[in-house]
Design an enzyme around this catalytic site. Structure first.
Site, short mmCIF file in Angstrom:
data_model
loop_
_atom_site.label_atom_id
_atom_site.label_comp_id
_atom_site.label_asym_id
_atom_site.label_seq_id
_atom_site.Cartn_x
_atom_site.Cartn_y
_atom_site.Cartn_z
N ASP A 63 0.69 -0.93 -0.06
CA ASP A 63 0.19 0.01 0.01
C ASP A 63 0.76 1.45 0.28
OD1 ASP A 63 0.99 -0.35 2.51
OD2 ASP A 63 -1.32 -0.54 3.56
N ASN A 131 -7.24 -3.16 14.71
CA ASN A 131 -8.38 -3.38 14.34
C ASN A 131 -8.65 -4.60 13.74
OD1 ASN A 131 -7.69 -1.87 12.08
ND2 ASN A 131 -8.88 -0.66 12.06
C1 F6R Z 1 1.50 -1.66 6.31
C2 F6R Z 1 0.99 -1.91 6.58
C3 F6R Z 1 -0.74 -1.66 7.24
C4 F6R Z 1 0.21 -2.03 9.19
C5 F6R Z 1 -0.35 -2.24 9.74
C6 F6R Z 1 0.86 -2.30 10.66
O1 F6R Z 1 1.77 -1.67 4.74
O2 F6R Z 1 -0.08 -2.48 5.52
O3 F6R Z 1 -1.68 -2.86 7.65
O4 F6R Z 1 1.22 -3.50 8.64
O5 F6R Z 1 -1.05 -1.03 10.14
O6 F6R Z 1 1.42 -1.05 11.08
P1 F6R Z 1 2.59 -1.41 12.46
O7 F6R Z 1 3.90 -2.35 12.28
O8 F6R Z 1 3.41 -0.11 12.61
O9 F6R Z 1 2.11 -1.34 13.36
#
Ligand code: F6R
Length: 238
Positions: A63, A131
């Protein structure tokens, strides 16, 4: 789903790096799907230390924020260059991240086409939101969604505000692989660390499959491994 519980973040990172390194060694022209965020940073550090040959590896990231370009310090292109690509012998032309400044209606289908052209994603690395979002597929995402523009929910905007000078600067939308795009990967590795992720991990593994918990769709995939630390695993019952 195979669940491996690591002692802590460092052990989780080492295990995830070993998992990915083994795949790269087995298939030198592997196509990886990669993620950004705090969770995979340690995995990337460990992977860099391994001095693997990335010359034939292709990467598709999950993303990107809409409205910022790859030079913006909070962009996911910038993150991937800083945390991984600049430190390994990957050909940058083989690294793909959806553009945050192109028209998402054109960029989404074009991104799907380039994944298809590469065959398919062999191993997809995922983090998970508090979430239970995967990629930026927030609760109530469509199971059959492909790469498209998505709205970020307030909790995601707050969680990601640390990357921006002001909370107001956090984009409200992103372009993300869809649930169906992720499910097409041959193998999926999800990593999670910390108590903040414990409820999402419980719902993902032991809850029912529902759009309210996007990661629960992974229960339908043939080959999913979760490497999570003890804190993230603490609510699991089974
Ligand atoms: C990042 C993504 C998100 C993260 C998620 C967790 O490319 O697609 O789904 O994996 O928001 O983020 P962190 O690792 O910062 O807790």
């Amino acid at each position: 789903m195979k669940v491996i519980i690591a002692k802590n973040y460092n052990e989780m990172s080492k295990m995830a790096a070993n998992f990915i390194a083994k795949e790269i060694k087995e298939k030198e022209n592997i196509t990886l799907g990669l993620a950004t965020g705090s969770t995979p940073e340690g995995t990337y550090k460990e992977l860099i230390k391994k001095n693997l040959d990335w010359s034939l590896v292709k990467v598709f990231n999950l993303d990107e924020y809409i409205g910022i370009n790859g030079e913006h310090e909070a962009s996911y292109r910038f993150f991937m260059n800083q945390k991984l690509f600049n430190h390994i012998n990957i050909n940058k032309n083989n690294t793909f991240i959806p553009s945050g400044i192109a028209d998402p209606k054109i960029e989404g289908p074009a991104y799907e086409k380039s994944i298809e052209k590469s065959g398919s994603i062999d191993v997809q690395l995922l983090g998970i939101g508090g979430n239970a979002h995967i990629g930026f597929n927030e609760p109530f995402s469509e199971e059959y969604s492909t790469t498209q523009e998505v709205k970020l929910v307030e909790s995601t905007i707050n969680a990601n505000a640390r990357m921006f000078k002001n909370k107001e600067d956090v984009p409200k939308t992103a372009i993300s692989m869809g649930i169906a795009t992720i499910m097409k990967a041959k193998k999926i590795l999800l990593i999670a660390s910390g108590t903040k992720k414990a409820q999402a991990i419980l719902n993902t593994i032991e809850g029912k499959i529902t759009g309210n918990v996007p990661a629960s769709y992974l229960q339908k995939h043939q080959d999913v491994t979760l490497i999570i630390d003890e804190e993230a695993a603490k609510l699991l019952k089974k």
